[in-house]
Enzyme design. Sequence first.
Site, PDB file in Angstrom:
ATOM      1  N   ARG A 264      35.829  41.336  49.889  1.00  0.00           N
ATOM      2  CA  ARG A 264      34.901  40.405  50.525  1.00  0.00           C
ATOM      3  C   ARG A 264      35.444  40.024  51.896  1.00  0.00           C
ATOM      4  O   ARG A 264      36.638  39.856  52.100  1.00  0.00           O
ATOM      5  CB  ARG A 264      34.695  39.159  49.662  1.00  0.00           C
ATOM      6  CG  ARG A 264      33.800  39.422  48.450  1.00  0.00           C
ATOM      7  CD  ARG A 264      32.373  39.742  48.865  1.00  0.00           C
ATOM      8  NE  ARG A 264      31.483  40.011  47.729  1.00  0.00           N
ATOM      9  CZ  ARG A 264      31.190  41.215  47.273  1.00  0.00           C
ATOM     10  NH1 ARG A 264      31.737  42.284  47.841  1.00  0.00           N
ATOM     11  NH2 ARG A 264      30.361  41.374  46.266  1.00  0.00           N
ATOM     12  N   ASP A 288      34.825  47.325  55.743  1.00  0.00           N
ATOM     13  CA  ASP A 288      33.489  47.537  55.198  1.00  0.00           C
ATOM     14  C   ASP A 288      32.750  46.218  55.063  1.00  0.00           C
ATOM     15  O   ASP A 288      31.531  46.212  54.870  1.00  0.00           O
ATOM     16  CB  ASP A 288      33.573  48.218  53.828  1.00  0.00           C
ATOM     17  CG  ASP A 288      32.195  48.459  53.219  1.00  0.00           C
ATOM     18  OD1 ASP A 288      31.332  49.029  53.928  1.00  0.00           O
ATOM     19  OD2 ASP A 288      31.962  48.064  52.061  1.00  0.00           O
ATOM     20  N   GLU A 293      27.824  38.303  57.580  1.00  0.00           N
ATOM     21  CA  GLU A 293      27.083  39.565  57.569  1.00  0.00           C
ATOM     22  C   GLU A 293      25.594  39.298  57.732  1.00  0.00           C
ATOM     23  O   GLU A 293      25.066  38.396  57.087  1.00  0.00           O
ATOM     24  CB  GLU A 293      27.360  40.320  56.263  1.00  0.00           C
ATOM     25  CG  GLU A 293      28.815  40.740  56.113  1.00  0.00           C
ATOM     26  CD  GLU A 293      29.092  41.499  54.821  1.00  0.00           C
ATOM     27  OE1 GLU A 293      28.151  41.676  54.000  1.00  0.00           O
ATOM     28  OE2 GLU A 293      30.242  41.923  54.627  1.00  0.00           O
ATOM     29  N   HIS A 312      28.928  47.149  55.281  1.00  0.00           N
ATOM     30  CA  HIS A 312      28.901  46.838  53.849  1.00  0.00           C
ATOM     31  C   HIS A 312      28.106  47.906  53.085  1.00  0.00           C
ATOM     32  O   HIS A 312      27.284  47.588  52.218  1.00  0.00           O
ATOM     33  CB  HIS A 312      28.315  45.450  53.599  1.00  0.00           C
ATOM     34  CG  HIS A 312      28.808  44.834  52.318  1.00  0.00           C
ATOM     35  ND1 HIS A 312      28.927  43.483  52.136  1.00  0.00           N
ATOM     36  CD2 HIS A 312      29.215  45.392  51.149  1.00  0.00           C
ATOM     37  CE1 HIS A 312      29.374  43.215  50.915  1.00  0.00           C
ATOM     38  NE2 HIS A 312      29.561  44.379  50.294  1.00  0.00           N
ATOM     39  N   ALA A 315      30.057  51.136  49.296  1.00  0.00           N
ATOM     40  CA  ALA A 315      29.870  51.235  47.841  1.00  0.00           C
ATOM     41  C   ALA A 315      28.619  52.009  47.460  1.00  0.00           C
ATOM     42  O   ALA A 315      28.449  52.381  46.301  1.00  0.00           O
ATOM     43  CB  ALA A 315      29.809  49.846  47.219  1.00  0.00           C
TER      44      ALA A 315
END
Length: 351
Positions: A264, A288, A293, A312, A315
């Site tokens: 995070r 990332d 954000e 982000h 994943a």
Amino acid sequence: MHAPRLNVAVAVTLDDASAARIVELEPRVDLLRDPSLTRPWQWHGDWEGDPDWQRTPAQQVAFEAMLDGADALFGIPDVSPAALARTVRANEWLRWVHTTAAGGGGQVKAAELTEQELERVVITTSAGMHASTLAEWALFGVLAGAKDLRRLEADQAARTWGDGRRMMRHVSEMTVLVVGLGGIGTVVAERFAALGATVWGTTRSGTPVDHVDRLVPMDELVDAAAQVDAIVTTLPGTEHTVGLIGAAVLGAVRDDTILVNVGRGAVVDEPALLAALDAGRIGFAALDVTAVEPLPTESPLWGHPGVLISPHTAALSVHEPRRIAELFAANATRLLDGQPMQNVMSTKEFY
């Protein structure tokens, strides 16, 4: 006597194949699902859905009625704390909510459910479903720093062969500190160990972890950070982790340490990171995630030559919905059979 069944309201958009997979793996699940009532995906596995899409008043009534008739929810409705709180309070039969996020703790905490509500409704997460993709990105980030990706890009753009042979760093000769040995961190450790790196990892329990050569108690984090070549953080965002990778850690590291964050954004103190980058203590940072954000356009992280940013998305995988559906089905079986469920969220730390 009839076998128990589980009414599950699909509270977010889910593709047909993944929905069918749930019922295939656990036939005692009855899915309450109407794709016309959930926000359409903008991409495969877009759990929050198109923000511009809105239900009509009649659709909202139908959506809430579907949620209120369920024993369990696949997904937090609209990924919204307010919608979660409304559903828990309106549906006294609800006993399980599964978050499609690996964390989801932020939304659950923001719902401000009472202690009694949190005792009545078990919250499970999709932790571990993103471990492999995030571990690959962590490896990519360290390799990008070790092989001086930015300089290679600049030389190629300038059509410059260079001013001589350059030394590059080798992962097999590096010590990598994994901060957070949960579902993601253990896979990160495995990937780096496979390339021959020496792997250290932080621990609170002291329990040995495969592929980790040294366990580092959290109160020894600063000392350990001063002895490694790269730091990979996989931690969730909690009151105990915010700013953990801050001035103390980033002030102790050796010059040209590589930092990767796939946990995070709030775990890394960004002003302290920028200071460490400018001082050369952090030679390269692959992020990332960021504290805010989307990352504001005015953030100096965007233009820093020592920073690589992914929005982000590390994943994301086309296989994510199926993997989450399979995890959900396995937990549905555990619930119906009276067995302990996997990935139960802590109602104290919300992860």
